[in-house]
Design a protein around this motif. Structure first.
Motif, mmCIF file in Angstrom:
data_model
loop_
_atom_site.group_PDB
_atom_site.id
_atom_site.type_symbol
_atom_site.label_atom_id
_atom_site.label_comp_id
_atom_site.label_asym_id
_atom_site.label_seq_id
_atom_site.Cartn_x
_atom_site.Cartn_y
_atom_site.Cartn_z
ATOM 1 N N GLU A 142 0.815 -1.218 0.000
ATOM 2 C CA GLU A 142 0.000 0.000 0.000
ATOM 3 C C GLU A 142 0.849 1.268 0.000
ATOM 4 O O GLU A 142 0.348 2.354 -0.306
ATOM 5 C CB GLU A 142 -0.927 -0.003 1.220
ATOM 6 C CG GLU A 142 -2.048 -1.034 1.114
ATOM 7 C CD GLU A 142 -2.742 -1.291 2.447
ATOM 8 O OE1 GLU A 142 -2.405 -0.593 3.432
ATOM 9 O OE2 GLU A 142 -3.602 -2.195 2.494
ATOM 10 N N ALA A 143 2.135 1.143 0.314
ATOM 11 C CA ALA A 143 3.026 2.312 0.286
ATOM 12 C C ALA A 143 3.340 2.736 -1.148
ATOM 13 O O ALA A 143 3.842 3.842 -1.370
ATOM 14 C CB ALA A 143 4.322 2.005 1.032
ATOM 15 N N GLY A 144 3.038 1.839 -2.127
ATOM 16 C CA GLY A 144 3.233 2.211 -3.533
ATOM 17 C C GLY A 144 4.074 1.245 -4.329
ATOM 18 O O GLY A 144 4.588 1.605 -5.402
ATOM 19 N N LEU A 145 4.225 0.022 -3.880
ATOM 20 C CA LEU A 145 5.009 -0.985 -4.589
ATOM 21 C C LEU A 145 4.095 -2.108 -5.088
ATOM 22 O O LEU A 145 3.017 -2.335 -4.534
ATOM 23 C CB LEU A 145 6.085 -1.574 -3.670
ATOM 24 C CG LEU A 145 7.118 -0.580 -3.117
ATOM 25 C CD1 LEU A 145 8.057 -1.295 -2.143
ATOM 26 C CD2 LEU A 145 7.913 0.073 -4.240
ATOM 27 N N SER A 146 4.542 -2.803 -6.115
ATOM 28 C CA SER A 146 3.748 -3.920 -6.635
ATOM 29 C C SER A 146 3.959 -5.158 -5.768
ATOM 30 O O SER A 146 4.970 -5.286 -5.079
ATOM 31 C CB SER A 146 4.173 -4.234 -8.080
ATOM 32 O OG SER A 146 5.493 -4.789 -8.099
ATOM 33 N N ARG A 147 3.017 -6.068 -5.814
ATOM 34 C CA ARG A 147 3.117 -7.292 -5.023
ATOM 35 C C ARG A 147 4.354 -8.106 -5.444
ATOM 36 O O ARG A 147 5.031 -8.706 -4.611
ATOM 37 C CB ARG A 147 1.847 -8.132 -5.200
ATOM 38 C CG ARG A 147 0.604 -7.511 -4.611
ATOM 39 C CD ARG A 147 -0.634 -8.369 -4.895
ATOM 40 N NE ARG A 147 -0.580 -9.636 -4.184
ATOM 41 C CZ ARG A 147 -0.966 -9.809 -2.913
ATOM 42 N NH1 ARG A 147 -1.403 -8.774 -2.211
ATOM 43 N NH2 ARG A 147 -0.897 -10.997 -2.356
#
Length: 567
Positions: free
Chosen positions: A451-456
């Motif tokens: 949720e901080a802005g990175l992909s899974r």
């Protein structure tokens, strides 16, 4: 029957029954008292005096009437005062009954006794105000026996009665602020009026005077005014404060003011302080200010920061603080009794004090039997997943430990396989030992990084490279990411190339960068280091190669370290 009605009866009886007939006064008045309670004989129990004599309800009533007659007719004490003294001084009455013949007419016996043995009127007076003998014995005047010899005491007593304060509550005021009852005529009324001029209603003042009698001593209390100003500034109505005041408690407004100031100085902004006061006003008026200070000291000792403690209060549960504090204390005693290491106890208390405060745990022996586990095994389970304590509370059905462990392993295994962090079932055993906490908690921590802005996909690769990252709480991870972006100035994508950043404390990062930047500002020729190099170097190498390269370097290092870690 009203006081006025009884007064008229007394006047009529006393004027019509003279001489020997006046002895019938007690019996006649007792009939009116009995008539007020038609179930008198079936609900009252027989008690005993100090010397073992039994006192029936009828005997007690006759004794009360005889004492009332003595105080009102013989001693000329106001009827309402005399009635209150005779009806609400059971210990004094029992002591009086122990001195007369219980087989004879009780009323006549007491009347005869009082004619030749004057009593210390302050004893039934203080007891009728709600004080016990052990409370009022030290307060008895040494050189006085009769109430009318202390006119100022009676004057100030009547001021409080007429103001609306219950007589049974005035004893607390006398005990905690005795000098109030020595005020000259008119002074006490002026002090009450001074507080009303602050915008306080009479009903509020009645509660306030009972729970904080010392406010009537001296001028209008400055600490109390400052607390009111803070609460009003945060939009708290006086009526809400009145709802939370308890006449059974005693409030120290200077301590409450200090606590509000502490929260203000510890990092709460106006909006956060207002939210805390508005949502949890009750915790400040539960007679629990001292316990709040104890809790803060307790958590600081375990390594929590004031920012973490303030955050905890903002999320405080909708429960009484006394219950929360008791639960937290019992959790500590429980963990200590099962011989958990101090370091592990500290970690659990720092990570989730709110959860611990919500748990009313069963006794250790009960859990040992229900779980079929020894202390060491319980410690291991709690360390792996502290949330398990919520399943061990009073009133809950406790499962055997093997069942709990199996469920936890299944959730963690599913999480690891779904994300592809492990792709071989043979590696599961090793992975489960690395990841601490329940499957749900590990998932929550993983999601917070996404949720901080990175992909899974990127986060999965990060976790493969640095699996211990997910052993930190969600709050800690969020704070570290926020520090990287807003304080260090790096994009969140930097975590993909340097996932180990999340394993270092923010204090370490801040200290290393501050020292590195100071050396550059001093004109020191330094190699261009990446953030990962500045942080990951051991203390020994960093100090030898960089800190000691400048004459003032060691002193600046210590100053920065002291400042940053103190914060």
């Amino acid at each position: 029957m009203t006081h006025f009605g009884k007064f008229i009866i007394f006047k009529w009886v006393s004027s019509n029954f003279v001489g020997s007939n006046k002895t019938r006064l007690s019996s006649i008045v007792s009939l009116f008292n009995i008539a007020e309670n038609p179930r008198f004989y079936s609900t009252k129990r027989i008690v005993q005096t100090e010397n073992g004599q039994s006192i029936s309800p009828v005997s007690r009533t006759e004794a009360q009437v005889a004492l009332l007659e003595y105080l009102y007719f013989t001693r000329n004490i106001q009827f309402t005062d005399a009635e209150n003294m005779s009806k609400n001084s059971p210990h004094f009455l029992e002591k009086l009954l122990a001195k007369v013949d219980m087989d004879a007419d009780i009323g006549q016996s007491i009347t005869r006794f009082l004619c030749f043995h004057p009593i210390n009127e302050f004893e039934p007076f203080f007891e009728s105000l709600g004080l016990k003998p052990h409370d009022y014995n030290p307060l008895l005047p040494r050189d006085l026996m009769f109430l009318y010899d202390d006119g100022l005491l009676l004057e100030n007593y009547h001021v409080l009665c007429n103001y609306g304060i219950a007589r049974s509550k005035i004893g607390k005021i006398y005990k905690e602020a005795t000098e109030v009852f020595g005020y000259d005529y008119g002074v006490l009324a002026l002090k009450l009026k001074a507080y009303e001029e602050l915008g306080l209603s009479q009903s509020f003042m009645i509660k306030l005077v009972v729970c904080s009698p010392y406010l009537l001593i001296g001028e209008v209390n400055a600490d109390f005014i400052k607390v009111l100003e803070i609460l009003r500034k945060q939009g708290v109505e006086i009526s809400r404060i009145e709802e939370h005041l308890s006449e059974k408690s005693s409030y120290d407004w200077s301590k409450l003011l200090s606590l509000l100031n502490l929260f203000g100085h510890a990092g709460y902004n106006e909006e956060q302080l207002g939210g805390l006061i508005s949502q949890h006003l009750g915790i400040f008026f539960e007679d629990s200010v001292d316990r709040i200070y104890l809790l803060i000291g307790f958590l600081l000792k375990f390594g929590s920061t004031m920012n973490q403690i303030c955050s905890m209060f903002l999320q405080f549960l909708q429960m009484k603080f006394e219950e929360f504090f008791s639960n937290l204390r019992n959790c500590f005693l429980f963990l200590n009794e099962i011989q958990m290491e101090a370091r592990e106890i500290r970690n659990i208390f720092c990570s989730d004090p709110l959860m611990l405060g919500s748990c009313t745990l069963k006794k250790p022996n009960t859990l040992r039997l229900a779980l079929h586990a020894a202390d060491k095994r319980m410690c291991e389970v709690i360390q792996e997943n502290p949330q398990v304590l919520k399943k061990w509370v009073m009133g809950s059905k406790v499962e055997r430990l093997q069942n709990l462990i199996l469920k936890s392993r299944m959730l963690k295994t599913k999480f690891l396989l779904d994300l592809g962090i492990v792709d071989d079932s043979n590696e599961i055993g090793k992975a489960l030992k690395v990841f601490r906490g329940s499957g749900a908690k590990i998932q929550e921590r993983f999601d917070c990084i996404v949720e901080a802005g990175l992909s899974r996909k990127d986060v999965c690769e990060m976790i493969k490279a640095s699996p211990q990252t997910l052993n930190q709480t969600k709050d800690v991870l969020e704070k570290k990411i926020d520090f990287l972006v807003n304080n260090v100035g790096y994009p969140v994508s930097y975590l993909i190339t340097f996932p180990s950043y999340l394993n270092y404390t923010t204090q370490r990062v801040e200290l290393r960068l501050a020292m590195y930047n100071w050396l550059k500002d001093q004109g020191k020729s330094l190699p261009m280091l990446s953030l990962s190099s500045v942080i990951s170097l051991s203390d020994k190498i960093f100090i030898n190669e960089y800190v000691n390269s400048h004459p003032r370097g060691p002193q600046i290092w210590q100053n920065l370290k002291k400042e940053i870690y103190a914060e």
